[in-house]
Design an enzyme around this catalytic site. Structure first.
Site, PDB file in Angstrom:
ATOM      1  N   LYS A  94      32.194 -38.151  24.503  1.00 55.94           N
ATOM      2  CA  LYS A  94      32.958 -37.444  23.465  1.00 55.94           C
ATOM      3  C   LYS A  94      34.312 -36.968  24.003  1.00 55.94           C
ATOM      4  O   LYS A  94      34.502 -36.842  25.220  1.00 55.94           O
ATOM      5  CB  LYS A  94      32.146 -36.254  22.937  1.00 55.94           C
ATOM      6  CG  LYS A  94      31.841 -35.195  23.980  1.00 55.94           C
ATOM      7  CD  LYS A  94      30.797 -34.206  23.452  1.00 55.94           C
ATOM      8  CE  LYS A  94      30.531 -33.106  24.460  1.00 55.94           C
ATOM      9  NZ  LYS A  94      29.338 -32.307  24.087  1.00 55.94           N
ATOM     10  N   TYR A 152      59.493 -16.960  32.913  1.00 50.68           N
ATOM     11  CA  TYR A 152      59.517 -16.149  31.697  1.00 50.68           C
ATOM     12  C   TYR A 152      58.873 -14.782  31.926  1.00 50.68           C
ATOM     13  O   TYR A 152      57.869 -14.671  32.630  1.00 50.68           O
ATOM     14  CB  TYR A 152      58.734 -16.860  30.589  1.00 50.68           C
ATOM     15  CG  TYR A 152      59.429 -18.056  29.979  1.00 50.68           C
ATOM     16  CD1 TYR A 152      60.676 -17.939  29.361  1.00 50.68           C
ATOM     17  CD2 TYR A 152      58.818 -19.306  29.991  1.00 50.68           C
ATOM     18  CE1 TYR A 152      61.297 -19.037  28.783  1.00 50.68           C
ATOM     19  CE2 TYR A 152      59.430 -20.409  29.413  1.00 50.68           C
ATOM     20  CZ  TYR A 152      60.670 -20.267  28.799  1.00 50.68           C
ATOM     21  OH  TYR A 152      61.275 -21.356  28.233  1.00 50.68           O
TER      22      TYR A 152
HETATM   23  C1  LIG Z   1      28.457 -32.258  25.181  1.00 51.11           C
HETATM   24  C2  LIG Z   1      27.010 -32.545  25.022  1.00 51.11           C
HETATM   25  C3  LIG Z   1      26.278 -33.107  26.079  1.00 51.11           C
HETATM   26  C4  LIG Z   1      26.841 -33.250  27.479  1.00 51.11           C
HETATM   27  O1  LIG Z   1      26.899 -31.974  28.063  1.00 51.11           O
HETATM   28  P1  LIG Z   1      27.366 -31.748  29.577  1.00 51.11           P
HETATM   29  O2  LIG Z   1      27.131 -30.307  29.801  1.00 51.11           O
HETATM   30  O3  LIG Z   1      28.808 -32.113  29.633  1.00 51.11           O
HETATM   31  O4  LIG Z   1      26.545 -32.624  30.433  1.00 51.11           O
HETATM   32  C5  LIG Z   1      24.969 -33.491  25.832  1.00 51.11           C
HETATM   33  N1  LIG Z   1      24.411 -33.316  24.611  1.00 51.11           N
HETATM   34  C6  LIG Z   1      25.079 -32.751  23.579  1.00 51.11           C
HETATM   35  C7  LIG Z   1      24.397 -32.578  22.268  1.00 51.11           C
HETATM   36  C8  LIG Z   1      26.388 -32.334  23.752  1.00 51.11           C
HETATM   37  O5  LIG Z   1      27.041 -31.749  22.740  1.00 51.11           O
END
Ligand SMILES: *Cc1c(COP(=O)(O)O)cnc(C)c1O
Length: 345
Positions: free
Chosen positions: A34, A242
């Site tokens: 993702k 800044y």
């Molecule tokens: C993002 C996610 C993962 C992976 O999680 P990590 O902590 O990055 O290993 C697995 N399952 C679901 C449903 C997620 O949303």
């Protein structure tokens, strides 16, 4: 010639982490790709992971799945964690994506559109997505995978982990033919009792530790570097950047570097942040601006065109994240499109 700010992705390290996770968990890894593989580039990461044997992937959005389907061809199974909300079922079917069904409405939409292979999410306590166990549907045609997600996997001492595991084991019994997937990165390291049939890690593939700090079993994958644009000597008493948040307490040499919040270097990288430069970790001083940040390089041999490392082998991403008050996931997914991803084998 490298770009002013550049994200290097070590695909061999990605592959090594994939193999480590399978060995530790004792089950196949279904990588989570993702958010463009947490900013590293999902197409390149998926390609390398397929070489390692991965054939099932997870994304969050339908659009992410469509892009991967186009790039990867028909072979891999791609699950969409969002499910098939609001009229998206036809689109998912067209790209041969598999929704992770989270609600009764999603299930009826999927069936109405013709159904097909899909997953099901049971919520065992996180209260984010998925059916409560007592409201989960009867087994149905096309259901190939059932999953649940841990709320506290990065904390092995958290008693909720075992409660969720037991609730998942009980819920999954209703779906005897389905692959059971429970463990994210942290879950892989909680013990074999958390592995079930398929592991679902993200961050550990991409070089973050399972508990939010560097772990010797996980290799760094992403390295963010930036070029030194100018070196200047700031007299004691003058300020940098800044809102003059940093005052030189002594004559200070400052390297102005080509990495700012428009590259994903969050403003919170200062005041506690560090960059690796000329063999040392040195403070990032003053406010991070849109295109630049300032590093105290007093006493170091640093010239225009040299590069600093914001995270990578010399500055673990988990350390960079904690210094910025956040987690590796956010540091990686903050890197913007302006920063080229450069792949190394
Ligand atoms: C993002 C996610 C993962 C992976 O999680 P990590 O902590 O990055 O290993 C697995 N399952 C679901 C449903 C997620 O949303």
């Amino acid at each position: 010639m490298p770009s002013p700010a550049e994200l290097t992705v070590d695909l061999s390290a990605l592959a090594a982490n994939f193999r480590t996770l399978e060995a530790v968990g004792g089950a196949p890894v279904h990588p989570v790709l993702k958010a463009d593989s947490y900013g590293l580039g999902a197409v390149a990461c998926a390609g390398r992971l397929m070489t390692e044997g991965a054939r099932t992937f997870f994304v969050a959005r339908a659009s992410e799945g469509e892009a991967l389907r186009t790039a990867l061809g028909p072979e891999p199974a791609i699950y969409v964690l969002d499910g098939c909300a609001a009229g998206r079922a036809g689109r998912l079917r067209a790209a041969r994506l598999r929704p992770v069904i989270n609600t009764a409405v999603q299930l009826s939409d999927w069936r109405e559109a013709g159904g097909g292979p899909c997953g099901l999410q049971v919520d065992t306590g996180m209260n984010r997505l998925g059916f409560r166990p007592e409201a989960a549907p009867e087994p149905f045609e096309g259901l190939e995978l059932v999953l649940s997600h841990l709320a506290c996997a990065d904390d092995p001492a958290e008693p909720m982990n075992a409660r969720q595991r037991d609730a998942f084991a009980a819920a999954a019994q209703r779906y005897p033919g389905a692959v059971r997937s429970f463990a994210n990165s942290g879950g892989v390291f909680l013990g074999r009792g958390y592995a079930f049939d398929a592991l679902r890690p993200g961050i550990c593939l991409y070089g973050g530790g399972p508990e939010g700090r560097p772990d010797p079993r996980i290799r760094p994958v992403a390295t963010l570097t930036a070029e030194v644009l100018q070196v200047r000597d700031v007299p004691a008493g003058e300020t940098v950047g800044y809102s003059r948040t940093f005052t030189a307490g002594r004559p200070t040499r400052i390297a102005t570097c080509a990495a700012g919040y428009a590259d994903g270097v969050l403003r919170s990288y200062s005041p506690a942040g560090r960059a690796f430069v000329a063999g040392e970790l040195r403070p990032i001083v003053g406010r991070v601006s849109m295109d630049a940040c300032a590093v105290d390089v007093t006493g170091l041999d640093v010239a225009v065109g040299d590069r600093i490392e914001l995270f990578g082998a010399n500055r673990p991403i988990d350390d960079a994240a904690s210094a910025a008050g956040t987690i590796a996931y956010e540091l990686l997914s903050a890197i913007t499109g302006r920063v080229p991803r450069v792949y190394r084998d």
